[in-house]
Write a protein that holds these residues in place. Structure first.
Motif: not given
Length: 292
Positions: A1-5
């Motif tokens: 899961m990628t970090d939110p931008v």
């Protein structure tokens, strides 16, 4: 899961708001000038009270665009808008209607070689590469008009380099010369803001024979350095005979209105090579790689 931008801003862009405002339902209230968004209301922006805001905008717009073009420093060219290109000098003499006009035309022709010198110096300055951060240095900057200004921008264009034109609104139309990089062609209403932009990035200045405008620009620069408002830069006056004829610098020293050291703020030169050699010597200890 990628970090939110996260978004850059929670507010809608002004461009979007302006577009919404254009499509509002018409009514007596929405049609009145008072209802316009302030930044879309030209009549409001041109009010006398808004002069400080217009000053700020005229300072900010070129600054942002020059930053976006990665222009870190400039080589500024001042000079007459009346000195002809050598190939066009004879036409001035042929079109002279009186003896006085002929004498003036002949004097202008005698100075026409400075067009070539300005063009040559601009070529030399435009060969300076970008630095390690990708910033451009000694980008040729002129008033954007004809004659010496055109020659400077033309020399940069010869090298395929970016070149700046700072035009001013005048009673008689003065279009930018065709050698100015279109995205670096600016128009000013206020002389003061234009002169500030000439000097913000200036790291060398060439002053060719000229009239009131050239005097105004060159002597303000000398005053700013003399009074410590800006750091010294190489200032190169082309044509010692011309400048010593129209300004008695030594008399200013003799009269006590300037100090002898003030005459060291600038150098007289005759050729592009002399001017560039002086710039190279001046910046010999810098990190900028000059093609000398």
């Amino acid at each position: 899961m990628t970090d939110p931008v996260p978004p850059k801003s929670v507010f809608s862009p002004a461009r979007v708001e302006a577009e919404v405002a254009r499509h509002q339902t018409s009514s007596p209230q929405t049609e009145d000038p008072a209802y316009r968004l302030a930044f879309q209301d030209l009549e409001f922006l041109l009010r006398q009270d808004l002069r400080p805001v217009r000053f700020q905008l005229e300072l900010l717009k070129p600054e942002l665009l020059l930053d976006e073009a990665d222009i870190a420093s400039t080589f500024v060219f001042y000079g007459s808008a009346r000195i002809p290109e050598p190939s066009k000098a004879d036409a001035l003499i042929q079109n002279a209607a009186t003896d006085n006009q002929r004498r003036i035309a002949e004097r202008l022709k005698a100075k026409s070689h400075y067009y070539d010198e300005a063009r040559s110096l601009a070529r030399l300055a435009s060969r300076v590469g970008r630095d390690a951060d990708g910033k451009q240095h000694f980008v040729v900057c002129s008033g954007g008009g004809p004659s010496i200004m055109e020659a400077a921008n033309r020399g940069a264009a010869d090298e395929g380099a970016d070149t700046i034109g700072l035009n001013i609104v005048l009673p008689h139309e003065q279009l930018p010369n065709p050698y100015v990089t279109p995205s670096l062609s600016f128009q000013f209403h206020y002389f003061a803001l234009r002169k500030m932009h000439f000097l913000i990035r200036a790291r060398a200045v060439a002053v060719f024979p000229g009239g009131f405008g050239t005097f105004d620009e060159a002597f303000e620069l000398l005053t700013l350095i003399q009074t410590g408002k800006i750091k010294p830069v190489p200032i190169l006056f082309f044509g010692a005979d011309y400048w010593r004829r129209v300004v008695n610098f030594e008399a200013l020293v003799e009269e006590g209105t300037i100090s002898p050291n003030d005459l060291e703020l600038f150098q007289f030169v005759e050729t592009a090579e002399q001017a560039w050699d002086h710039v190279c010597t001046y910046y010999a200890e810098s990190d900028i790689q000059l093609d000398c």
